[in-house]
Write an enzyme that holds these catalytic residues in place. Sequence first.
Site, PDB file in Angstrom:
ATOM      1  N   LYS A 128      -8.860   6.006  -3.499  1.00 16.36           N
ATOM      2  CA  LYS A 128      -7.603   5.783  -2.777  1.00 16.36           C
ATOM      3  C   LYS A 128      -6.792   7.081  -2.721  1.00 16.36           C
ATOM      4  O   LYS A 128      -6.350   7.503  -1.652  1.00 16.36           O
ATOM      5  CB  LYS A 128      -6.795   4.680  -3.458  1.00 16.36           C
ATOM      6  N   ASP A 147      -5.295  -0.001  -0.906  1.00 18.57           N
ATOM      7  CA  ASP A 147      -4.454  -0.316  -2.063  1.00 18.57           C
ATOM      8  C   ASP A 147      -4.301  -1.836  -2.119  1.00 18.57           C
ATOM      9  O   ASP A 147      -4.977  -2.565  -1.378  1.00 18.57           O
ATOM     10  CB  ASP A 147      -3.105   0.416  -1.977  1.00 18.57           C
TER      11      ASP A 147
END
Length: 219
Positions: A128, A147
């Site tokens: 991420k 996320d």
Amino acid sequence: MRRPRSKRARAGHAARLSPKLAARYPDLRISLDWETPLELVVATVLSAQCTDERVNRVTKDLFPAYPTAEAYAAAALPALEDAVRPTGFFRNKARNIKGLGERLVEAYGGEVPSTMDDLLTLPGVARKTANVVLSNAFGIHAGVVVDTHVRRVAHRLGLTDETDPVRVERDLMACLPPEEWHAFPWRLILHGRNVCKARRPACDACPLAELCPSAHTFG
Ligand code: SF4
């Protein structure tokens, strides 16, 4: 509407969702404050389990105090812990940021690398964070940021049946053209924060409701 099942159906579904998301969220500026790739990596590491506003308050003093990878590498851990304490999980985050500085100095001449494989060797950096850094600091879209908001909203919208972030990312990469890999998930994040919230999604006010298989299914 029904959840799309095939890859092709999901791609068509994503293509119909995309203009609606773009109309609702035209501004894609990241809400973390940063000026250099190093600042973006550090801010993104600090943003885990913390609001961007709070990270920005902390980095206002942190960045001038530690302007280079060398400065993080040479930092006294207790001082770094104090500096990042308001962001939570401060011991872990301070250790990661110091380790990140050390790794950048040892392996990359103090510069933040611009490939996914290299970024993933930095302490505290998972896919991420690497995707955030690659797309925002280098304009490279190597993957899709996943996320908690992306995971939840993509699932509700029927773009994935998975919950594991790596698999969600794989599904989104399969149903989005590469030129959408940056904007689409950012808009899902904004939609998750503003409308499709975890506990009470505001389906009545949602511009995606007519395309959403989960619309109005929450008690
Ligand atoms: S219709 Fe409801 S569940 Fe679907 S995306 Fe909008 S807020 Fe989320």
